[in-house]
Motif scaffolding. Structure first.
Motif, PDB file in Angstrom:
ATOM      1  N   THR A 100      -2.908  16.888   4.800  1.00  0.00           N
ATOM      2  CA  THR A 100      -2.681  15.647   4.070  1.00  0.00           C
ATOM      3  C   THR A 100      -3.578  14.582   4.675  1.00  0.00           C
ATOM      4  O   THR A 100      -4.285  14.823   5.642  1.00  0.00           O
ATOM      5  N   ASP A 102       6.203  12.298  -0.234  1.00  0.00           N
ATOM      6  CA  ASP A 102       4.915  11.619  -0.274  1.00  0.00           C
ATOM      7  C   ASP A 102       4.307  11.944  -1.644  1.00  0.00           C
ATOM      8  O   ASP A 102       3.688  13.000  -1.833  1.00  0.00           O
ATOM      9  N   ALA A 154      -2.386   8.960   6.650  1.00  0.00           N
ATOM     10  CA  ALA A 154      -1.364   7.940   6.383  1.00  0.00           C
ATOM     11  C   ALA A 154       0.045   8.518   6.480  1.00  0.00           C
ATOM     12  O   ALA A 154       0.983   7.833   6.909  1.00  0.00           O
ATOM     13  N   CYS A 212       2.068  10.103  -3.167  1.00  0.00           N
ATOM     14  CA  CYS A 212       0.891   9.244  -3.301  1.00  0.00           C
ATOM     15  C   CYS A 212      -0.206   9.856  -4.172  1.00  0.00           C
ATOM     16  O   CYS A 212      -1.078   9.134  -4.655  1.00  0.00           O
ATOM     17  N   GLN A 213      -0.175  11.189  -4.369  1.00  0.00           N
ATOM     18  CA  GLN A 213      -1.183  11.827  -5.219  1.00  0.00           C
ATOM     19  C   GLN A 213      -0.551  12.393  -6.490  1.00  0.00           C
ATOM     20  O   GLN A 213      -1.186  13.211  -7.164  1.00  0.00           O
ATOM     21  N   SER A 260       1.167   5.589  -3.789  1.00  0.00           N
ATOM     22  CA  SER A 260       0.030   4.716  -3.503  1.00  0.00           C
ATOM     23  C   SER A 260      -0.644   4.357  -4.820  1.00  0.00           C
ATOM     24  O   SER A 260      -0.760   5.202  -5.714  1.00  0.00           O
ATOM     25  N   SER A 289       0.860  -1.191   0.000  1.00  0.00           N
ATOM     26  CA  SER A 289       0.000   0.000   0.000  1.00  0.00           C
ATOM     27  C   SER A 289       0.893   1.237   0.000  1.00  0.00           C
ATOM     28  O   SER A 289       2.110   1.135   0.217  1.00  0.00           O
ATOM     29  N   GLY A 290       0.263   2.397  -0.160  1.00  0.00           N
ATOM     30  CA  GLY A 290       1.001   3.648  -0.053  1.00  0.00           C
ATOM     31  C   GLY A 290       1.501   3.871   1.365  1.00  0.00           C
ATOM     32  O   GLY A 290       2.578   4.423   1.581  1.00  0.00           O
ATOM     33  N   THR A 291       0.703   3.426   2.335  1.00  0.00           N
ATOM     34  CA  THR A 291       1.106   3.571   3.739  1.00  0.00           C
ATOM     35  C   THR A 291       2.341   2.721   4.023  1.00  0.00           C
ATOM     36  O   THR A 291       3.284   3.187   4.680  1.00  0.00           O
ATOM     37  N   LYS A 329      -6.436   6.604  -7.103  1.00  0.00           N
ATOM     38  CA  LYS A 329      -5.269   7.431  -7.457  1.00  0.00           C
ATOM     39  C   LYS A 329      -5.108   7.513  -8.977  1.00  0.00           C
ATOM     40  O   LYS A 329      -5.723   6.739  -9.708  1.00  0.00           O
TER      41      LYS A 329
HETATM   42  C1  LIG Z   1      -3.547   7.775  -0.575  1.00  0.00           C
HETATM   43  C2  LIG Z   1      -2.525   8.477   0.237  1.00  0.00           C
HETATM   44  C3  LIG Z   1      -1.701   7.803   1.132  1.00  0.00           C
HETATM   45  C4  LIG Z   1      -1.889   6.356   1.527  1.00  0.00           C
HETATM   46  O1  LIG Z   1      -1.930   5.439   0.528  1.00  0.00           O
HETATM   47  P1  LIG Z   1      -2.657   4.016   0.763  1.00  0.00           P
HETATM   48  O2  LIG Z   1      -2.320   3.281  -0.494  1.00  0.00           O
HETATM   49  O3  LIG Z   1      -4.115   4.301   0.902  1.00  0.00           O
HETATM   50  O4  LIG Z   1      -2.071   3.395   1.959  1.00  0.00           O
HETATM   51  C5  LIG Z   1      -0.694   8.526   1.750  1.00  0.00           C
HETATM   52  N1  LIG Z   1      -0.526   9.839   1.548  1.00  0.00           N
HETATM   53  C6  LIG Z   1      -1.336  10.529   0.709  1.00  0.00           C
HETATM   54  C7  LIG Z   1      -1.082  11.986   0.517  1.00  0.00           C
HETATM   55  C8  LIG Z   1      -2.366   9.883   0.046  1.00  0.00           C
HETATM   56  O5  LIG Z   1      -3.171  10.576  -0.758  1.00  0.00           O
END
Ligand SMILES: *Cc1c(COP(=O)(O)O)cnc(C)c1O
Length: 382
Positions: free
Chosen positions: A87, A159, A90, A161-162, A183, A61-63, A188
């Protein structure tokens, strides 16, 4: 009667790619290899190439990606890690779970990403890392953050993830810090059909440590040099992600086209962005910073009377989101930090006013126009 406009439409994305995705799934099911293996390794190579980084390590996962990245960057017991209060939780969960302590710095009021000058003020001798969050698909102002980190001897963990495919002065998100986390949560810009994530880095020792952490700390089979996690990616998700990765650049371009259409359609009610809360009517559009190639993961605007506007859009068949309604320092989970209202005024003002409009590559021009018409028609908007 036209149908509701969702904020994202994942079922449609599958329908568009059905033959390719179905073939990939059947290929994995027949292979008998379900966790790790050649599909995961191929995805790692392809995603590393996409980001322009030497290494990519797939995780659950992203986490997981953030947690492993922080540990591999050297964050441990009681180390302070400076990040944004604006944010998803996570980001800070990963800091705490890596053993560190989140320390917040307020955001820039135009980009909603970390203000480098405020990061500098938040640094102490205990600071081990800085985590810029590339919010909504736009990178933080990385050059001053990287320069500061170098001068003060702390690591930068992006980070991202976005921000798949977003760029800062031509450099891709995930290629600038010591290590970065992505993530692939389904919504996403690049999303799996389940949970998935990726760590990218230029440093081979960080990549090796993340590989070990995701697999119970094993350096070789049944030799555990440290305790790790069950943080591996499964082959089904990897195979699906490989199909979608081939479309990511075009999807991001489509998001940018949709964003431009929103800007044109909302120009008549646009209000100037400024520090502090929005006064008066109108809508603050997302600011595309001079450094950015925005990937428009989310198209998040600001309005003064947010909940009323949200309700009015809902009544007109338009779904919206809130990213995020409460900044992290005001969440119950962080009450023990003792940071009340007023601690980070820019993040707090934004959290009261942000409203995320529908945005997904399969969205039609006509749907964008419907959202714009609806917003322009709300009483008090101009
Ligand atoms: C989605 C997200 C995460 C976590 O990702 P997961 O795959 O849901 O664990 C962390 N940081 C940001 C900014 C996110 O948008």
């Amino acid at each position: 009667m036209s149908s509701r406009i969702p904020i994202a439409d994942l079922g449609r994305e599958y329908q568009d790619l059905k033959p390719e995705i179905d073939a990939a799934v059947v290929r994995v099911l027949a292979s008998g290899q379900y966790v790790g293996g050649p599909e995961v390794e191929a995805l790692e190579r392809e995603f590393a190439e996409f980001c322009g980084t030497p290494h990519a390590v797939a995780v659950g996962s992203g986490t997981d990606a953030l947690r492993f990245a922080l540990t591999a960057a050297g964050v441990g017991s009681q180390d302070e890690v400076v990040t944004s209060p604006m944010t998803f939780i996570a980001t800070t969960e990963a800091i705490s779970q890596a053993g560190g302590r989140p320390v917040f710095a307020d955001v820039d009021s135009a980009s909603y990403t970390l203000d480098p000058a405020l990061v500098e003020r938040a640094l102490t001798p205990r600071t081990r890392a800085i985590v810029p969050v590339h919010l909504y698909g736009q990178t933080a102002d990385m050059d001053p953050i990287l320069e500061l980190a170098k001068r003060r001897g702390v690591a930068v963990v992006e980070d991202a993830c976005q921000a798949h495919g977003a760029a800062y002065k031509g450099r891709l998100a995930g290629s600038m810090g010591a290590v970065s986390a992505f993530s692939f949560y389904p919504t996403k810009n690049l999303g799996a059909c389940g949970e998935a994530g990726m760590v990218t880095t230029a440093r081979s020792e960080i990549a090796a440590r993340v590989r070990r952490l995701r697999d119970h700390g094993q350096s070789e089979k049944y030799r555990h040099v440290e305790e790790g996690y069950n943080g591996r990616l499964d082959a089904l998700q990897a195979a699906i992600l490989r199909v979608k990765l081939g479309h990511l650049a075009a999807w991001n371009e489509r998001r940018r086209t949709l964003a431009a259409r929103y800007r044109a359609g909302l120009a008549a009610i646009a209000a100037p962005a400024g520090p502090g809360p929005l006064r008066g009517p109108g809508i603050i559009l997302p600011t595309e910073m001079p450094w950015a190639r925005h990937a428009y993961h989310l198209f998040t605007v600001r309005v003064a009377d947010r909940d009323r506007v949200r309700q009015a859009l809902s009544e007109r068949g338009i779904d919206t989101g809130l990213h995020y309604p409460v900044p992290l320092h005001l969440q119950p989970a962080y009450a023990s930090m003792g940071m009340g209202v007023g601690s980070f005024p820019r993040a707090e003002a934004a959290s009261r006013e942000v409203l995320t409009l529908p945005m997904y590559p399969g969205m039609t021009d006509a749907q964008v126009d419907r959202v714009c018409d609806a917003l322009r028609g709300i009483p008090g908007m101009r």
